[in-house]
Design a protein around this motif. Structure first.
Motif, short mmCIF file in Angstrom:
data_model
loop_
_atom_site.label_atom_id
_atom_site.label_comp_id
_atom_site.label_asym_id
_atom_site.label_seq_id
_atom_site.Cartn_x
_atom_site.Cartn_y
_atom_site.Cartn_z
N ARG A 20 -0.55 5.90 -9.72
CA ARG A 20 -2.02 6.26 -10.23
C ARG A 20 -1.89 6.82 -11.69
N ALA A 55 -0.49 1.76 -5.30
CA ALA A 55 -0.35 3.26 -5.02
C ALA A 55 -0.06 4.17 -6.28
N THR A 87 0.87 -1.29 -0.09
CA THR A 87 -0.05 0.27 -0.02
C THR A 87 0.70 1.25 0.07
N SER A 88 0.19 2.31 0.02
CA SER A 88 1.00 3.78 0.04
C SER A 88 1.90 4.03 1.27
N ASP A 102 2.40 -1.59 -8.57
CA ASP A 102 2.25 -0.97 -7.20
C ASP A 102 0.73 -0.05 -7.22
#
Length: 315
Positions: A264, A262, A4-5, A260
């Protein structure tokens, strides 16, 4: 567990992606080879898009020797021949595609200017128009995946360039290195504009742009017969390692952009240190790439030259 981020990204400990299918154009050599090798290590099925079948076979042999049980195969893909792209996509033999990495590219060092069979300047026609048209052909497969990504590999060489929208094919003023830089800049404009159009359509597909920083053959580990680095080349390149890196590390931003959650759409990723080397990080979109008017005009030109609109409405 997927990162996650809040989880630090580790280029040497990638999340599992078994069940996913990724296409890497130009996956038989250079940065594309290392993108494919690293993605294979996640358990995903990786398809190498390659113009020369023998080179693809050599790359697959190398990957299998380093990644036991690697799920890797190849399709013949010639981005300089737009009429062949439909058959290439059909030969993938899948109902959905989780990501495509637009990595393949032609780089000429010297004149004379050359053209594709379609009459386009070779670097612009292959690096930009070929990927533009391929994306359109792939979009039904990408849209069929739950959260697919289009990852476009640009170049740090493009940062100092500006497009001449009245001479995209370099007919009036051809200089090989500049034309190459502009072809990569066009790719990066495309990647960002694609995401804007996909967002307007409410598409689940996201488009991310990356660049490898400074990636040298002489700093790249050997992968015979794909790439062999001599001891002399390694020693001569040692001082350069303070500023740049090998192509195995140049692959890291693209691999992160594929894997990933996270990351975008609409983002730009590159190496952490001076945008030239190190682990991948998000960076600010370059000033010229933020010009949406240029991006829109380039898109219109690509649509007119290929008769394909990758981000158009779909019935």
């Amino acid at each position: 567990m997927s990162p996650t981020s809040s989880t630090p990204w580790d280029v040497h400990r990638l999340p599992r992606a078994r069940g996913s299918v990724f296409l890497v154009t130009g996956g038989n050599a250079g940065i594309g080879y290392f993108i494919a090798e690293q993605l294979c290590a996640t358990g995903a099925t990786v398809v190498l898009g390659s113009r020369v079948p023998a080179r693809a076979e050599a790359a697959m042999t190398s990957i299998r020797s380093r990644v036991p049980g690697a799920r890797v195969r190849a399709v013949r893909l010639d981005l300089a021949d737009l009429s062949s792209l439909g058959a290439a996509v059909e030969s993938l033999g899948v109902t959905a595609l989780d990501a495509v990495v637009h990595n393949a590219g032609v780089a000429l060092d010297d004149p004379p200017r050359r053209e594709t069979g379609d009459g386009h300047e070779l670097m612009f026609g292959t690096n930009h128009l070929g990927h533009f048209a391929l994306t359109g052909r792939l979009m039904p497969l990408l849209s069929a995946a739950p959260a697919a990504r289009v990852v476009t590999v640009g170049s740090f060489a493009a940062k100092s360039e500006r497009l001449d929208l009245d001479d995209l094919q370099s007919r009036r003023d051809y200089r090989a290195k500049r034309t190459y830089g502009r072809s990569k800049l066009a790719q990066m404009y495309f990647g960002l504009e694609l995401d804007r159009r996909l967002r307007r359509l409410g598409s689940p597909v996201q488009s991310v742009v990356v660049h490898p920083g400074g990636a040298l053959d002489s700093l790249t580990p050997s992968r015979p017969p794909v790439h062999v680095r001599s001891l002399g080349a390694r020693l001569r390149a040692a001082p350069a390692a303070l500023l740049v890196q090998g192509k195995h590390a140049g692959a890291w931003p693209a691999v992160r952009a594929v894997l990933d959650p996270a990351v975008r759409g609409g983002q730009l990723w590159g190496p952490r240190l001076w945008s030239l080397r190190g682990a991948p990080r998000r960076e600010a979109v370059w000033s010229q790439l933020a010009d949406t008017a240029v991006a829109a005009r380039l898109w219109d030109a690509g649509r007119d030259l290929t008769d394909i609109d990758p981000g158009g409405p779909r019935g």
